[in-house]
Motif scaffolding. Structure first.
Motif, PDB file in Angstrom:
ATOM      1  N   TRP A 136       0.829  -1.210   0.000  1.00 43.93           N
ATOM      2  CA  TRP A 136       0.000   0.000   0.000  1.00 43.93           C
ATOM      3  C   TRP A 136       0.865   1.262   0.000  1.00 43.93           C
ATOM      4  O   TRP A 136       0.696   2.155  -0.840  1.00 43.93           O
ATOM      5  N   LEU A 137       1.823   1.327   0.907  1.00 45.94           N
ATOM      6  CA  LEU A 137       2.681   2.512   0.997  1.00 45.94           C
ATOM      7  C   LEU A 137       3.614   2.610  -0.202  1.00 45.94           C
ATOM      8  O   LEU A 137       3.881   3.706  -0.705  1.00 45.94           O
ATOM      9  N   GLY A 138       4.118   1.460  -0.673  1.00 45.25           N
ATOM     10  CA  GLY A 138       5.017   1.485  -1.814  1.00 45.25           C
ATOM     11  C   GLY A 138       4.327   1.968  -3.074  1.00 45.25           C
ATOM     12  O   GLY A 138       4.871   2.809  -3.809  1.00 45.25           O
ATOM     13  N   TYR A 139       3.131   1.461  -3.332  1.00 46.69           N
ATOM     14  CA  TYR A 139       2.444   1.877  -4.552  1.00 46.69           C
ATOM     15  C   TYR A 139       1.911   3.301  -4.423  1.00 46.69           C
ATOM     16  O   TYR A 139       1.860   4.039  -5.414  1.00 46.69           O
ATOM     17  N   MET A 140       1.531   3.723  -3.209  1.00 49.16           N
ATOM     18  CA  MET A 140       1.125   5.104  -3.012  1.00 49.16           C
ATOM     19  C   MET A 140       2.289   6.051  -3.288  1.00 49.16           C
ATOM     20  O   MET A 140       2.099   7.160  -3.798  1.00 49.16           O
ATOM     21  N   SER A 141       3.497   5.610  -2.968  1.00 50.03           N
ATOM     22  CA  SER A 141       4.667   6.433  -3.259  1.00 50.03           C
ATOM     23  C   SER A 141       4.821   6.674  -4.746  1.00 50.03           C
ATOM     24  O   SER A 141       5.344   7.712  -5.171  1.00 50.03           O
ATOM     25  N   ILE A 142       4.372   5.726  -5.550  1.00 44.92           N
ATOM     26  CA  ILE A 142       4.438   5.860  -7.008  1.00 44.92           C
ATOM     27  C   ILE A 142       3.298   6.724  -7.532  1.00 44.92           C
ATOM     28  O   ILE A 142       3.509   7.661  -8.302  1.00 44.92           O
ATOM     29  N   THR A 143       2.069   6.429  -7.108  1.00 47.16           N
ATOM     30  CA  THR A 143       0.926   7.192  -7.613  1.00 47.16           C
ATOM     31  C   THR A 143       0.997   8.659  -7.201  1.00 47.16           C
ATOM     32  O   THR A 143       0.496   9.529  -7.913  1.00 47.16           O
ATOM     33  N   SER A 144       1.628   8.932  -6.074  1.00 44.33           N
ATOM     34  CA  SER A 144       1.706  10.308  -5.591  1.00 44.33           C
ATOM     35  C   SER A 144       2.522  11.200  -6.513  1.00 44.33           C
ATOM     36  O   SER A 144       2.316  12.415  -6.548  1.00 44.33           O
ATOM     37  N   ILE A 145       3.461  10.606  -7.250  1.00 41.18           N
ATOM     38  CA  ILE A 145       4.286  11.391  -8.169  1.00 41.18           C
ATOM     39  C   ILE A 145       3.974  11.023  -9.620  1.00 41.18           C
ATOM     40  O   ILE A 145       4.685  11.444 -10.531  1.00 41.18           O
ATOM     41  N   GLY A 146       2.908  10.245  -9.818  1.00 41.86           N
ATOM     42  CA  GLY A 146       2.572   9.773 -11.154  1.00 41.86           C
ATOM     43  C   GLY A 146       1.801  10.759 -11.999  1.00 41.86           C
ATOM     44  O   GLY A 146       1.597  10.509 -13.193  1.00 41.86           O
ATOM     45  N   GLN A 147       1.338  11.863 -11.400  1.00 42.09           N
ATOM     46  CA  GLN A 147       0.657  12.925 -12.119  1.00 42.09           C
ATOM     47  C   GLN A 147      -0.478  12.375 -12.983  1.00 42.09           C
ATOM     48  O   GLN A 147      -1.196  11.469 -12.586  1.00 42.09           O
ATOM     49  N   THR A 148      -0.635  12.894 -14.169  1.00 47.61           N
ATOM     50  CA  THR A 148      -1.786  12.519 -14.987  1.00 47.61           C
ATOM     51  C   THR A 148      -1.718  11.076 -15.470  1.00 47.61           C
ATOM     52  O   THR A 148      -2.733  10.466 -15.764  1.00 47.61           O
ATOM     53  N   PHE A 149      -0.520  10.497 -15.534  1.00 47.74           N
ATOM     54  CA  PHE A 149      -0.385   9.115 -15.988  1.00 47.74           C
ATOM     55  C   PHE A 149      -0.873   8.109 -14.938  1.00 47.74           C
ATOM     56  O   PHE A 149      -1.065   6.938 -15.254  1.00 47.74           O
ATOM     57  N   TYR A 150      -1.027   8.566 -13.702  1.00 49.50           N
ATOM     58  CA  TYR A 150      -1.547   7.701 -12.639  1.00 49.50           C
ATOM     59  C   TYR A 150      -2.845   8.247 -12.067  1.00 49.50           C
ATOM     60  O   TYR A 150      -3.210   7.927 -10.936  1.00 49.50           O
ATOM     61  N   GLY A 151      -3.548   9.035 -12.841  1.00 50.86           N
ATOM     62  CA  GLY A 151      -4.754   9.678 -12.337  1.00 50.86           C
ATOM     63  C   GLY A 151      -6.028   8.923 -12.667  1.00 50.86           C
ATOM     64  O   GLY A 151      -6.979   9.525 -13.167  1.00 50.86           O
ATOM     65  N   PHE A 152      -6.058   7.638 -12.393  1.00 54.17           N
ATOM     66  CA  PHE A 152      -7.222   6.826 -12.718  1.00 54.17           C
ATOM     67  C   PHE A 152      -7.837   6.261 -11.444  1.00 54.17           C
ATOM     68  O   PHE A 152      -7.135   6.004 -10.463  1.00 54.17           O
TER      69      PHE A 152
END
Length: 510
Positions: A136-152
């Motif tokens: 959970w924390l690891g993937y949140m670390s990615i989505t938090s900086i993923g901007q529009t490419f992770y905005g789903f």
């Protein structure tokens, strides 16, 4: 249900833990393959620049635009400050590098793979808890900086499901009742929220015509999308009615097993299982007719939380409460109280006049609001990217770049990629819906002019085999599925017309 312990839901727990973990494997693999060319140190929207901006600085050579934090399918409802716009990430404290991103993804795949195999679940309950919280924390670390490419919406859905799975316990004890109920609450928000956003959205959902267009205009059609589109109109109207029933009526019956705490007999459990089966059946139809990353697969996995199978698993003779350690009852009840507090905002949102779709109300992305496709587009406009080696763009011969998932070649059968997520292809679908081209698309054209190898690997076909084109341009076409008669004549799955220039020709010299 038996007090604190959901003694009949061992099968449900196995599906939840292993299914959610398997989807984390897919998510981390997707990130491993795509994050660096999209968001890495030399990506289209470099994450280090975002982190610099968020710390209050200005990225060298570029003025950062906060609008890039806003996602195509996701809205954040929390206050807007520099770090308030970013959810928690380890890269706030640990400088981002592509190597560290790779290490995080490889570690995530390893932990998620172990959970999917059921290995941590053989130990005490705190072992799978720590593993799921790490995901959970690891993937949140990615989505938090993923901007529009992770905005789903399915990004936050994966995060919330991973957090709840952390408290399902181990194989040597029954799953906690409170956590199973929280999964029902998650499925309810997911399905009922999607149903309400449709009823409040475009008229096509109310006059039952939405699916007359949707199979053709959805972001990434699958191999059977054309066949679904060509079905008669009465069938499409039946699809919409079935969707409304599955999303607005059925979710209420997911909670029926709770009645088993006071009503003897199997009827409450059967009602809940039937409701779950309807959700699963409708999601399988969406799997067959589209490519929505892991959204449908996650919904299927979560729906199994309402299917109780008596006699599966090992339960102490003393009953439910005695089968759970006291400390674990305390921990799971605390999670239940936390969710009761966090759920007020999404509950109010479900019945609000201006319902938010795919919104997080806290920085930890728990108890979110979900929903998708409140409106359906009636025409499919595709942005086609072309390049040329010729010196004069006005008399040049242009060649198309081929994408892996989005329509391009008129004869190619749309491919099945879900639950894998092709992020570049999805955002290409959003381009015609905006008022202007996004910054990432301009950066993408520059990468094509440079023949950047990492960017080209995101594509299915480079017409220049790694050679730098002199010019690139973007043009738009209206795409539609061919009829059966047109297919017999041309053997093409698509037909396109209305070519219009969108950008270019542009070159590095320009």
């Amino acid at each position: 249900m038996d007090g604190w312990a959901a003694v009949d839901f061992e099968f449900a727990r196995q599906v939840l833990q292993r299914g959610i973990a398997a989807l984390y494997v897919v998510a981390f693999v997707s990130t491993l393959n795509q994050f660096r060319p999209l968001l890495g140190e030399h990506g289209l929207l470099p994450a280090p620049e975002l982190l610099t901006w968020a710390h209050g600085g200005v990225a060298k050579g570029r003025k950062w635009s906060p609008r890039l934090l806003h996602a195509p399918l996701t809205r954040r409802a929390e206050p807007r400050g520099a770090w308030a716009q970013l959810h928690p990430t380890v890269f706030r404290y640990l400088r981002y590098t592509d190597r560290r991103l790779v290490a995080l993804c490889v570690g995530g795949v390893a932990v998620a793979g172990a959970l999917a195999a059921g290995i941590p679940q053989l130990g005490p309950p705190w072992v799978p808890m720590l593993c799921f919280l790490a995901l959970w924390l690891g993937y949140m670390s990615i989505t938090s900086i993923g901007q529009t490419f992770y905005g789903f919406g399915w990004e936050m859905l994966l995060l919330e499901a991973g957090f709840l799975a952390a408290f399902l316990g181990s194989d040597d004890q029954p799953p906690p009742t409170v956590v199973i109920v929280l999964f029902w609450w998650l499925v309810f928000r997911l399905e009922f929220g999607a149903g309400m956003i449709k009823i409040r959205g475009g008229r096509e959902w109310r006059d039952l015509t939405a699916l007359t267009y949707h199979h053709e205009t959805q972001p990434m059609p699958g191999p059977l999308s054309r066949q679904a589109h060509l079905l008669p109109r009465w069938f499409h109207k039946g699809e919409v009615l079935g969707n409304h029933f599955a999303q607005l009526v059925v979710p209420w019956f997911l909670f029926a097993p709770l009645a088993g705490l006071g009503v003897p007999g199997p009827v409450p459990a059967i009602v809940g299982a039937v409701a779950a089966a309807i959700v699963i059946a409708t999601q399988l139809w969406l799997v067959l007719t589209g490519n929505f990353a892991w959204l449908n697969w996650m919904t299927i996995v979560l729906a199994f939380s309402a299917i109780g199978v008596p006699g599966v698993g090992r339960v102490d003779a003393g009953g439910g409460a005695s089968a759970l350690p006291v400390y674990w009852v305390v921990v799971t009840c605390a999670i239940g109280l936390l969710y009761a507090w966090l759920s007020w905002a999404p509950l109010r949102n479900l019945f609000a006049r201006r319902q938010l779709m795919n919104a997080s109300f806290n920085r930890w992305q728990l108890a979110n609001a979900y929903g998708a496709f409140g409106t359906v587009t009636r025409e499919r406009i595709e942005i086609v990217v072309e390049g040329t080696l010729d010196d004069d763009p006005h008399t040049a011969t242009w060649h198309e770049y081929g994408f892996k998932g989005k329509p391009g070649d008129l004869r190619r059968i749309p491919r099945q990629f879900a639950p894998y997520h092709l992020r570049l292809d999805w955002l290409m679908w959003f381009l015609p819906l905006g008022r202007s081209l996004d910054d990432w698309f301009t950066a993408f054209l520059v990468k094509l002019l440079e023949a950047d190898a990492a960017t080209l690997r995101l594509l299915d076909d480079d017409p220049f085999a790694g050679q730098r084109p002199r010019y690139v341009r973007a043009v738009s076409y209206r795409y539609r599925f061919t009829t059966r008669a047109e297919f017999r004549e041309s053997r093409a799955r698509w037909k396109r017309d209305r070519r219009r220039p969108v950008m270019g020709p542009v070159s590095l010299r320009g």
